[in-house]
Design an enzyme around this catalytic site. Structure first.
Site, PDB file in Angstrom:
ATOM      1  N   SER A 173      -4.591 -50.492  31.082  1.00 61.03           N
ATOM      2  CA  SER A 173      -3.407 -50.952  31.801  1.00 61.03           C
ATOM      3  C   SER A 173      -2.954 -52.301  31.263  1.00 61.03           C
ATOM      4  CB  SER A 173      -3.721 -51.108  33.295  1.00 61.03           C
ATOM      5  OG  SER A 173      -4.548 -52.240  33.522  1.00 61.03           O
ATOM      6  N   ASP A 174      -1.644 -52.533  31.321  1.00 62.29           N
ATOM      7  CA  ASP A 174      -1.190 -53.904  31.153  1.00 62.29           C
ATOM      8  C   ASP A 174      -1.793 -54.705  32.299  1.00 62.29           C
ATOM      9  OD1 ASP A 174       0.111 -56.167  30.268  1.00 62.29           O
ATOM     10  OD2 ASP A 174       2.044 -55.170  30.026  1.00 62.29           O
ATOM     11  N   TRP A 175      -1.835 -56.006  32.159  1.00 61.85           N
ATOM     12  CA  TRP A 175      -2.564 -56.855  33.099  1.00 61.85           C
ATOM     13  C   TRP A 175      -1.932 -56.775  34.495  1.00 61.85           C
ATOM     14  CZ3 TRP A 175      -4.824 -55.967  29.070  1.00 61.85           C
ATOM     15  CH2 TRP A 175      -5.931 -56.675  28.581  1.00 61.85           C
TER      16      TRP A 175
END
Length: 793
Positions: free
Chosen positions: A304-306
């Site tokens: 996932s993106d952060w």
């Protein structure tokens, strides 16, 4: 209803068209899905689905495919070892490696010490290791794309990979093709590799290959449709923007460049923040399970993106494998979900296996250096990984500089003795109000840079980098003038600087900044335009240099008779000044080409000028333009750009001749309309997509007086072009040369099945259409020197 049924049928994965579902697999009836579809699209009464350019529906695809290493022997070996390791792990240990933990890196996975599984270190970014000392600041992705040079793209990836490995980083968060660059003012377009999917794909493939040749896991991002910054994340106003796109556009524009990265063995892919067809990208089963892991055979892991995870069970079952930067909705909750059957232990095991298989695939279990990541406040032994990368950075900086105007051979310089330098972009600092250098801070310091803060070598947010030094244009020009015993005058502050009528030339430096977290508000700025016009009002030889994080309109001054030369100098990295001086003085003959269209007016970009802005609880961005972005839209509308996609001048001239087109036939017949579906996919899609179907050749001759290289570009019009497809699309480029005056060389373009195919939404396959394929070769998307065709019957 038949139109509705056909279009809907084409959106569903092939497995859904069977009469029976796999265990645990949700299947929509045509009637139910049609109702959902029309509700999502808000179809006016009497409007057929074929007239609706987007669907707004993301059909469910379950279960998540198991990674098994079937795409090649190297992945098979990695999976054999990973599965053996996973079989010895507890549920808690499997869950631990699928989540982030606090640590010294931007992202850190959980470890399993008893089995020798270390914490993996993740780091930004696509243009160099951010926030560290003794690392290099490479040119940004958009600058690398402007080189149109496959070899430099590969060397760029290799150099970045070596620096990440040297500092013990396991996973590099790049390269970028999302955003692709749909929105002209998009805040992160500069991180990517142009808004053309073919050019972006070549860059994605080459950079991914280079990074992974160094033993570092590359992470192509952001999957998928992250095309604007406004409302890209959930806010107090409501949910994130939903990027609504039809199936064909999804494949031919936005999936297309990622295929090249996967083909080169990408070990990870990062999913994005926003919703895609009303489902968050990191829990969108169609994008993750359906397209990425099934259709494209992805063997690696999805991270996932952060803080982009929006659910626990749903994201796990939809195909997310690793959450960052912490446990998110997983950790102990994921263990509980496995215990109660909401997530199968097989799915959890696959998540862990995919992460470990990528680790084995890059051989990181063998003597990989430990992370050497430090904060500015830590006293530490310097770990210098710069090597001789400054030379490569300067080479790419010069190669990606685009000369767009050069009246009466103003450039290259012929040993000038008196130069004036004006503008805030000429030096590292500008103006007495600037109390600190923009470089040297952390992530937060990237935000808030404005157009008056000094020379621009990178842009803002997580895609920025940390230069060990910056060679400004002013510094490089001083070095040149001092050797020639010349004179230099400068003013970095004034909008209307003092005239020097004896100057041989006046250089005006301006820039256009952009950043993660916000989209640009303009493609120009009044201060810079006035500065150029004020200097040009008295200096008969005014040269304008634009450092830009994307498109920058120039019609306020480009036709002024005293503006004799203009260069788009991009975001060239730490050796900015040396790269520019090499072009100005003719050490390097410019061969850079624009990776986007520069319009005459911002309004020419139409609905794609700005990001979709909405205060709605559930905001929408409807990709109603379908395949027509950038030069494709300008061609469709017969709109004259100021400078077209692929445009760039040289100090010499080139002639094109001898176009020859040959269609390669496989015995005993021509290539089939659809690939043979009995052949298993490889990572990157069906193997037949990468087979060469046709070859185009021509001869390029240097007809000028100096040595130089030409970027020959191939454009193709598929059957139906101008109707349901763009008039022409880039499908090849070759940097020919350098050639000495009079020298000729053949340019060869190989066209794969994918290059010539369209996405068939009903068959859910890439399809070679029968009919006439138009072919053009030239120096830009509008400067087409040769034309031909071939027929697939």
């Amino acid at each position: 209803m038949n139109v509705l049924r056909s279009a809907l049928y084409g959106m569903l994965p092939r497995s859904r068209r069977e009469s029976r579902a796999e265990p645990g697999q949700a299947v929509l009836s045509t009637k139910t899905a049609a109702a959902l579809l029309c509700a999502a699209c808000s179809l006016p009464a009497g409007l057929e689905l074929s007239e609706v350019p987007y669907y707004g529906l993301s059909p469910p695809v379950y279960p998540s495919p198991l990674g098994n290493g079937s795409t090649d022997a190297r992945w098979a070996s990695a999976y054999g070892r990973a599965r053996d390791l996973v079989s010895r792990m507890t549920v808690e240990e499997k869950a631990n490696v699928t989540r982030g933990w606090p640590g010294i890196c931007v992202g850190n996975t959980g470890d399993v010490p008893r089995l020798g599984i270390p914490s993996l270190c993740f780091a930004d970014g696509p243009a160099g290791l951010r926030g560290q000392e003794f690392v290099s600041a490479f040119p940004a992705g958009i600058h690398v794309a402007a080189t149109f040079d496959r070899d430099l793209m590969l060397e760029y990836g290799r150099a970045i990979g070596r620096e990440f490995r040297g500092r013990g980083v396991n996973v590099a968060l790049g390269p970028v093709a999302g955003p692709l660059g749909r929105v002209a003012r998009g805040g992160r377009n500069w991180e990517g590799l142009s808004n053309d999917p073919y050019l972006a794909g070549v860059g994605m493939g080459a950079i991914t290959r280079g990074i992974q040749e160094a033993g570092v896991i590359a992470t192509p991002k952001h999957w998928l449709l992250n095309e604007q910054e406004f409302r890209r994340r959930r806010t107090p106003l409501g949910e994130a923007i939903s990027a609504n796109v039809d199936d064909r556009t999804l494949h031919e524009l936005y999936v297309f460049p990622f295929m090249d990265a996967l083909r080169e063995g990408a070990g990870a892919v990062m999913c994005s923040y926003q919703r895609a067809n009303h489902s968050y990208a990191c829990q969108n089963s169609k994008l993750l399970n359906g397209i990425l892991k099934t259709e494209l055979g992805f063997e690696g892991f999805v991270v996932s993106d952060w803080d982009a995870q929006m659910s626990g069970v749903a994201s796990a079952n939809a195909g997310l494998d690793l959450v960052m930067p912490n446990a998110g909705f997983w950790g102990a909750e994921l263990v509980q979900a496995v215990r109660n059957g909401s997530v199968s232990e097989e799915r959890l095991g696959d998540m862990a296996a995919r992460i470990l298989a990528s680790w084995y695939y890059l051989h990181q279990e063998n003597d990989y250096p430990p992370p050497a990541i430090y904060t500015n406040m830590q006293k530490h032994f310097p770990v210098d990984v710069q090597a001789d990368h400054a030379k490569l950075i300067e080479e790419i900086g010069a190669a990606g500089t685009v000369l767009v105007k050069n009246i009466n051979n103003t450039l290259p310089f012929k040993k000038p003795r008196f130069l004036c330098v004006y503008g805030y972009d000429a030096t590292v600092k500008a103006g007495p109000w600037q109390n600190r250098d923009r470089y040297g801070g952390g992530y937060e310091d990237n935000f808030g840079w404005n157009t008056l803060n000094g020379t621009l070598i990178t842009a803002g947010g997580s895609g920025g980098n940390s230069p060990p030094y910056v060679v400004s244009p002013f510094q490089a020009l001083q070095e040149r003038l001092s050797k020639d015993r010349g004179i230099l005058r400068w003013d970095f502050y004034s909008e209307n600087p003092t005239p020097y009528v004896n100057a041989d030339a006046c250089l005006v430096f301006i820039n256009a900044y952009a950043s993660e977290s916000f989209d640009r508000t303009s493609l120009t700025d009044d201060f810079s335009d006035r500065l150029v016009l004020n200097v040009a009002s008295w200096c008969a030889n005014t040269i304008v240099v634009v450092h830009s994080a994307g498109i920058r309109t120039v019609d306020a001054w480009i036709t002024h008779p005293n503006v004799t030369a203009t260069l788009f100098a991009g975001l060239p990295g730490q050796e900015s000044g040396h790269a520019l001086a090499a072009v100005l003085y003719g050490d390097v003959n410019p061969s850079g080409r624009l990776p986007y269209t520069v319009a005459r007016a911002e309004a020419d970009y139409g609905a794609l000028l700005n990001s979709s802005v909405s205060a709605a609880r559930f905001p929408e961005a409807n990709f109603t333009e379908r395949l027509w972005i950038d030069y494709r839209a300008f061609d469709r509308d017969a709109l004259a750009p100021r400078f077209e996609f692929g445009f760039g001048l040289s100090y010499t001239s080139f002639a094109y001749a001898g176009l020859a087109v040959s269609l390669l036939r496989r015995a005993p017949a021509a290539p089939a309309e659809f690939p043979d579906q009995s052949v298993p996919v490889v990572q990157g899609g069906h193997p037949a997509l990468w087979e060469v179907v046709a070859v185009v050749r021509c001869t390029v001759t240097n007809t000028g007086a100096v040595e130089g290289a030409e970027v020959a570009q191939l454009y193709v019009g598929v059957p139906g072009a101008g109707e349901d497809s763009p008039v022409r699309q880039l499908r090849g480029f070759v940097k020919v040369g350098p050639l000495v005056p009079g020298q000729a060389r053949e340019a060869v373009f190989e066209l794969t099945r994918r290059d010539l195919s369209v996405w068939d939404v009903v068959a859910q396959q890439w399809r070679l259409r029968r009919g006439r394929y138009a072919v053009w070769v030239g120096a830009s998307s509008r400067d087409l020197r040769l034309a031909g065709d071939f027929v697939i019957e």
